[in-house]
Design an enzyme around this catalytic site. Sequence first.
Site: not given
Ligand code: IPE
Ligand code: IPE
Ligand code: MG
Length: 258
Positions: A38-39, A42, A55, A83, A87, A149, A213, A225
């Site tokens: 995630d992130g 940001r 990305h 996820s 979409w 792996l 999660l 964990e």
């Molecule tokens: C979870 O991240 C899905 C993936 C990392 C692919 P999201 O950015 O979609 O989750 P939320 O919306 O912050 O819960």
């Molecule tokens: C995770 O990063 C990648 C995917 C969910 C596809 P995000 O796109 O959710 O980035 P943030 O959480 O908005 O920073």
């Molecule tokens: Mg995110």
Amino acid sequence: MPLKSGVTAPELSTLGERELRERVLSRPLPRHVAIIMDGNGRWATSRGLPRVAGHGEGVKSVRSVVRAAGEVGIEYLTLYAFSSENWNRPSHEVSTLMSLLERSIDRELPELMARSVRFRVIGRPNGVPAEVQRRIDHVVEATAANTGLNLLMAFNYGARDEIVDACRRLARDVAEGRLGPEQIDEVRLGRALYTDGVPDPDLLIRTSGEMRLSNFLLWQIAYTELWVTPTRWPDFEPRDLYLAVADFQQRDRRFGRV
Ligand code: IPE
Ligand code: IPE
Ligand code: MG
């Protein structure tokens, strides 16, 4: 001494990649590590870039983490890439993610083969663009006999979808007389999930600080964990993976016992 979970041991935080790697190799490894990557958005917006730039950068972290996990001998690595709820993002972001995947999946094949990585996907196939699915199938087939792996990519994945799909499969077996309702148990339900044959994750990492999660592997992480880092996915390096694993190796897993 067992540590309070959620706090990485201070003596680990000061170690570099090589020291952490050696430490990780000197103790029992988690068989299965799962990561909520995630992130990306940001990471990009904090640099004045469009979210999709994050990305693209995130793909580099995937490459280095797959390499690092394979090198220390982790058996299974599951990466949450898209996820069932993603979409709902703007169509431009969704289509960029799809084309990024389409491009990277072919490009990574030689390295996956060189490292003997076996690639698989968990998620619902319906709804995935045909060309993306075709390339996924190609890489899955090409790597099927690899023995290093096991790399699982959660793509168009939702844990609730997965549990619903498993229930449908079992319900069909019951309706067609192959299974009695009382024969449904944890093992059978586990086998009906997309992760059939894969051990439950020992360690779940989430980057970018969120303590949730987000519909990931809900059944499988009953006793996993958790380790959350503020580091955003494009900044996540092998050192961070080793830090998480080293922290995991100090945990006291009790599974309900004393
Ligand atoms: C979870 O991240 C899905 C993936 C990392 C692919 P999201 O950015 O979609 O989750 P939320 O919306 O912050 O819960
Ligand atoms: C995770 O990063 C990648 C995917 C969910 C596809 P995000 O796109 O959710 O980035 P943030 O959480 O908005 O920073
Ligand atoms: Mg995110």
